[in-house]
Design an enzyme around this catalytic site. Structure first.
Site, PDB file in Angstrom:
ATOM      1  N   LEU A  95      25.326   0.140  31.479  1.00  0.00           N
ATOM      2  CA  LEU A  95      25.234   1.758  30.515  1.00  0.00           C
ATOM      3  C   LEU A  95      26.382   2.994  31.079  1.00  0.00           C
ATOM      4  O   LEU A  95      26.051   3.496  30.823  1.00  0.00           O
ATOM      5  CB  LEU A  95      23.990   1.907  31.340  1.00  0.00           C
ATOM      6  CG  LEU A  95      22.647   1.570  31.043  1.00  0.00           C
ATOM      7  CD1 LEU A  95      21.365   1.630  31.660  1.00  0.00           C
ATOM      8  CD2 LEU A  95      22.336   1.220  28.871  1.00  0.00           C
ATOM      9  N   ASP A 145      33.247   3.949  25.970  1.00  0.00           N
ATOM     10  CA  ASP A 145      31.446   4.964  27.149  1.00  0.00           C
ATOM     11  C   ASP A 145      32.535   6.369  27.148  1.00  0.00           C
ATOM     12  O   ASP A 145      31.541   7.309  27.488  1.00  0.00           O
ATOM     13  CB  ASP A 145      32.379   4.225  28.135  1.00  0.00           C
ATOM     14  CG  ASP A 145      31.879   2.965  27.858  1.00  0.00           C
ATOM     15  OD1 ASP A 145      31.554   2.474  26.663  1.00  0.00           O
ATOM     16  OD2 ASP A 145      32.325   2.175  28.698  1.00  0.00           O
TER      17      ASP A 145
HETATM   18  P1  ADP Z   1      29.166   0.496  33.693  1.00  0.00           P
HETATM   19  O1  ADP Z   1      29.955   1.398  33.516  1.00  0.00           O
HETATM   20  O2  ADP Z   1      28.539  -0.640  32.910  1.00  0.00           O
HETATM   21  O3  ADP Z   1      28.119   0.409  35.556  1.00  0.00           O
HETATM   22  P2  ADP Z   1      31.379  -0.660  35.469  1.00  0.00           P
HETATM   23  O4  ADP Z   1      32.073  -2.165  35.981  1.00  0.00           O
HETATM   24  O5  ADP Z   1      32.142  -0.800  34.711  1.00  0.00           O
HETATM   25  O6  ADP Z   1      29.994  -1.053  34.680  1.00  0.00           O
HETATM   26  O7  ADP Z   1      31.440   0.164  36.600  1.00  0.00           O
HETATM   27  C1  ADP Z   1      30.829   0.139  37.690  1.00  0.00           C
HETATM   28  C2  ADP Z   1      31.740   0.540  39.051  1.00  0.00           C
HETATM   29  O8  ADP Z   1      32.251   1.697  38.762  1.00  0.00           O
HETATM   30  C3  ADP Z   1      31.403  -0.068  40.296  1.00  0.00           C
HETATM   31  O9  ADP Z   1      30.865  -1.198  40.605  1.00  0.00           O
HETATM   32  C4  ADP Z   1      31.362   1.376  40.906  1.00  0.00           C
HETATM   33  O10 ADP Z   1      32.471   0.599  41.485  1.00  0.00           O
HETATM   34  C5  ADP Z   1      31.930   2.667  39.738  1.00  0.00           C
HETATM   35  N1  ADP Z   1      30.808   3.546  39.893  1.00  0.00           N
HETATM   36  C6  ADP Z   1      30.247   3.968  38.825  1.00  0.00           C
HETATM   37  N2  ADP Z   1      29.412   4.695  39.090  1.00  0.00           N
HETATM   38  C7  ADP Z   1      29.608   5.264  40.648  1.00  0.00           C
HETATM   39  C8  ADP Z   1      28.417   6.361  41.816  1.00  0.00           C
HETATM   40  N3  ADP Z   1      27.386   6.525  41.281  1.00  0.00           N
HETATM   41  N4  ADP Z   1      29.230   6.408  42.890  1.00  0.00           N
HETATM   42  C9  ADP Z   1      29.763   5.031  43.404  1.00  0.00           C
HETATM   43  N5  ADP Z   1      30.818   4.328  42.473  1.00  0.00           N
HETATM   44  C10 ADP Z   1      30.134   4.232  41.184  1.00  0.00           C
HETATM   45 MG    MG Z   2      31.910   0.963  32.102  1.00  0.00          MG
END
Ligand code: ADP
Ligand code: MG
Length: 332
Positions: A95, A145
């Site tokens: 998401l 995104d």
């Molecule tokens: P998605 O964007 O679908 O959630 P991604 O792999 O692109 O999946 O991004 C997830 C990563 O982004 C997490 O593993 C972390 O490193 C970082 N991240 C996203 N939101 C947060 C948050 N609120 N706090 C800390 N890290 C975050």
């Molecule tokens: Mg992502």
């Protein structure tokens, strides 16, 4: 001002997957789940970050450091900062918590520096966020995104056209599921992909597309046609047709692009068996979420049908979110 807070939403893509980096079309909406960044000016040059959702390790800091670095590349005099992050999004669940994090930080810093968040700046910040993720995190995202998180609007999806990668086309398309008595249901399989992993399936598919693999391109070409048809059907309120196109999209992603997985297929099949109008995997694949469109009166049956299928397969219960198009990044 010394403290500014901004919130940026996650997104769900209704249709058009693995098309953005191939010069194609997609149709995301911003969703009501999001990430908030509170930034406070420091007297020194340091950037301190905390997150209520911080995963183990410090890799997640790169998203924030990347945004700050890219804003400085624009020529902005970004001072030292204390940044506090909170989020209602699942991390790594498809998401787009990553874009929400980048866009919340970028928007808050822009506010701190007194920049007006007009449509031009929104596009600039979307590009800052995309570059942060691509160049600093090493996750080769296509830009959908970040545009959805910065430019999302209530009652609208965004038809994004990446024919010109430097300047993607953005056309808001009316998207009012509630007015037609249908619900958009996101189901999180709980299976986590690794987008930032350079050897992961996502990067591999990008390489295959660059190399001209005919079956991968058959998906991209057919998907672009489905996006156009779905945007027209959605604008007309023809959600049954949107649903059919979503199912065709899932089949193409499963069989031609090969980015689905057992849990995603199971979710789609259970939703359709319970009477949904359509369902598909959404996001990069290999886990994450599905998006399902169903008549309001069937939404409980669809949830229950999916839950029962998971139980029968011995899988942990999935998480459902009803979503509707929400506002993009904003000061809060
Ligand atoms: P998605 O964007 O679908 O959630 P991604 O792999 O692109 O999946 O991004 C997830 C990563 O982004 C997490 O593993 C972390 O490193 C970082 N991240 C996203 N939101 C947060 C948050 N609120 N706090 C800390 N890290 C975050
Ligand atoms: Mg992502």
């Amino acid at each position: 001002m010394t403290t500014v807070r901004a919130t940026a939403p996650g997104r769900v893509n209704l249709i058009g997957e693995h098309t953005d980096y191939n010069g194609g079309l997609c149709l995301p909406i911003a969703i009501p789940l999001g990430t908030t960044a509170t930034v406070t000016r420091r007297d020194d040059e340091a950037v301190h970050v905390t997150s209520d959702r911080a995963p183990e390790g410090s890799a997640w800091r790169q998203y924030v450091d990347g945004v700050v670095a890219e804003l400085r590349t624009l020529g902005w005099a970004v001072p030292g900062l204390d940044i506090e992050v909170t989020s209602t999004l699942p991390l790594g669940g498809g998401l787009s918590s990553s874009a929400a994090l980048e866009c919340a930080v970028a928007t808050a810093v822009a506010g701190l520096l007194g920049h007006e968040l007009d449509s031009h700046l929104r596009r600039v910040l979307a590009e800052v966020a995309r570059r942060a993720e691509t160049l600093h995190v090493g996750a080769p995202t296509g830009g959908m995104d970040q545009l959805a998180s910065m430019l999302g609007w209530p009652d609208h999806a965004l038809l994004l056209d990446f024919a010109d990668l430097e300047r993607p086309g953005v056309t808001p398309v009316p998207c009012r599921p509630g007015a037609a008595g249908v619900v958009l249901l996101v189901t999180d399989t709980g299976v986590r992909h690794r987008l930032a992993d350079g050897d992961g399936g996502y990067a591999q598919r990008r390489r295959e597309c660059e190399a001209g693999d005919p079956r991968r391109w058959r998906h991209v070409r057919s998907e672009n046609e489905r996006v156009r048809a779905a945007a027209a059907a959605m604008e007309a309120g023809a959600w049954g047709r949107v649903g059919e196109l979503m199912v065709a999209s899932h089949v193409s992603l499963r069989d031609d692009f090969e980015v689905s997985c057992r849990e995603l297929d199971l979710t789609v099949e259970a939703a359709l068996a319970a009477g949904a109008l359509g369902s598909r995997m959404t996001g990069g694949g290999f886990g994450g979420c599905t998006i399902t469109v169903t008549h309001e009166g069937r939404v409980d049956a669809v949830r229950d049908g999916i839950d029962a299928a998971y139980e029968a397969a011995g899988l942990p219960r999935p998480v459902h979110h009803e979503v509707a198009p929400a506002e993009g990044a904003r000061l809060t």
